[in-house]
Write a protein that holds these residues in place. Structure first.
Motif, PDB file in Angstrom:
ATOM      1  N   MET A 124       0.828  -1.195   0.000  1.00 46.93           N
ATOM      2  CA  MET A 124       0.000   0.000   0.000  1.00 46.93           C
ATOM      3  C   MET A 124       0.867   1.252   0.000  1.00 46.93           C
ATOM      4  SD  MET A 124      -2.983   1.134   2.735  1.00 46.93           S
ATOM      5  CE  MET A 124      -1.886   2.000   3.858  1.00 46.93           C
ATOM      6  N   THR A 125       0.435   2.265  -0.731  1.00 44.52           N
ATOM      7  CA  THR A 125       1.142   3.544  -0.764  1.00 44.52           C
ATOM      8  C   THR A 125       1.228   4.136   0.643  1.00 44.52           C
ATOM      9  OG1 THR A 125       0.287   3.979  -2.983  1.00 44.52           O
ATOM     10  CG2 THR A 125       1.150   5.864  -1.754  1.00 44.52           C
ATOM     11  N   LYS A 126       2.350   4.729   0.971  1.00 42.40           N
ATOM     12  CA  LYS A 126       2.524   5.316   2.292  1.00 42.40           C
ATOM     13  C   LYS A 126       1.516   6.436   2.511  1.00 42.40           C
ATOM     14  CE  LYS A 126       5.917   7.559   5.291  1.00 42.40           C
ATOM     15  NZ  LYS A 126       7.312   8.072   5.429  1.00 42.40           N
ATOM     16  N   ILE A 127       0.838   6.404   3.642  1.00 40.65           N
ATOM     17  CA  ILE A 127      -0.151   7.422   3.979  1.00 40.65           C
ATOM     18  C   ILE A 127       0.545   8.647   4.572  1.00 40.65           C
ATOM     19  CG2 ILE A 127      -2.130   7.989   5.451  1.00 40.65           C
ATOM     20  CD1 ILE A 127      -2.784   6.116   3.127  1.00 40.65           C
ATOM     21  N   LYS A 128       0.285   9.803   3.964  1.00 44.74           N
ATOM     22  CA  LYS A 128       0.897  11.048   4.426  1.00 44.74           C
ATOM     23  C   LYS A 128      -0.098  11.977   5.120  1.00 44.74           C
ATOM     24  CE  LYS A 128       4.557  11.165   0.914  1.00 44.74           C
ATOM     25  NZ  LYS A 128       5.179  11.973  -0.171  1.00 44.74           N
ATOM     26  N   ALA A 129      -1.396  11.751   4.873  1.00 46.81           N
ATOM     27  CA  ALA A 129      -2.421  12.625   5.466  1.00 46.81           C
ATOM     28  C   ALA A 129      -3.684  11.819   5.740  1.00 46.81           C
ATOM     29  CB  ALA A 129      -2.739  13.785   4.538  1.00 46.81           C
TER      30      ALA A 129
END
Length: 266
Positions: free
Chosen positions: A1-6
């Motif tokens: 999964m894409t890294k969550i930034k917000a």
């Protein structure tokens, strides 16, 4: 999964429990851990700015920004305003006679306040649900005031079947229903998803790097729009159907559970 930034959080029924009228202690702890990890944290609510001041009493925590009035007014914790949109004046003018003729209760949302034309059992139910019996103020000159103020949103106390009729008078607006008792009415091109875009574009965050939590019908566009949309266990069925994941109830640490499931928290 894409890294969550917000991460964007709805308030009522998501961060704040309807049962206890507060934010669960474990959720507060989770927010602080997320902040320490460098993840940006935002509010995404149907409430106006003056209606979320109470958050400071519930948690000693400053969010990085706020999507308020279902995306109509968005700003950062620094005070910088990124979106500011009101309902079309012609739609207000068209629908007021219908409200008056059919005795329909409506709350008119401004930036710094709100007022109603009348109260009925549906309004009183919402006051009980929110634990706030001073929120709705009825004005004798409500219709005149609505014509002369900048109205950001209507909270119209009608059922889903009843909303079809009055929306015919508001061709430039749409329904963003939170509950069966009333619906939020915003511009046709509005929504929490548009508010998220305003903030994400400003901070150079990609939509796939965003996670959002919600429970109401007005959260559907937001949950469908972001990289990971999470419905609370206490969410409406139509919200659960479109979500990427259905977590536990707000009172059962649903936010923390989902964050661990997606390994945003270890």
């Amino acid at each position: 999964m894409t890294k969550i930034k917000a991460i964007f959080f709805d308030i009522d029924g998501t961060l704040r429990s309807f049962k206890t009228k507060t934010i669960p202690e474990n959720t507060k702890k989770t927010l602080r851990v997320l902040r320490e990890k460098g993840i940006k944290l935002f509010i995404a609510t149907g409430r106006a700015p003056f209606h979320i001041i109470f958050l400071k009493d519930l948690i000693d925590f400053e969010f990085d920004g706020y999507v308020t009035i279902n995306g109509q007014y968005c700003y950062l914790s620094t005070g910088e305003v990124l979106n500011n949109q009101v309902l079309p004046k012609e739609d207000i003018e068209n629908v007021l006679p219908y409200f008056k003729e059919n005795n329909i209760a409506c709350d008119f949302a401004l930036l710094d306040g709100a007022f109603m034309n009348l109260k009925n059992s549906r309004v009183k139910w919402l006051e009980d649900e929110l634990g706030d019996h001073e929120r709705f103020i009825v004005l004798e000159d409500a219709y005149e005031k609505a014509l002369n103020e900048k109205i950001y949103q209507l909270n119209v106390f009608v059922t889903e079947e009843e909303e079809v009729a009055f929306l015919e008078y508001m061709p430039n607006s749409k329904s963003a229903r939170w509950t069966s008792a009333f619906t939020d009415v915003i511009p046709s091109d509005g929504g929490k998803d548009k508010g998220i875009d305003a903030i994400a574009n400003h901070l150079d965050i990609k939509v796939e790097e965003i996670m959002a939590f919600g429970d109401g019908g007005n959260d559907i566009d937001m949950l469908k729009h972001v990289g990971v949309g999470v419905a609370m266990g206490n969410a409406r069925d139509d919200v659960k159907e479109i979500a990427d994941f259905v977590t536990a109830d707000v009172d059962d640490d649903g936010i923390t559970y989902a964050l661990k499931y997606f390994r945003v928290l270890e």
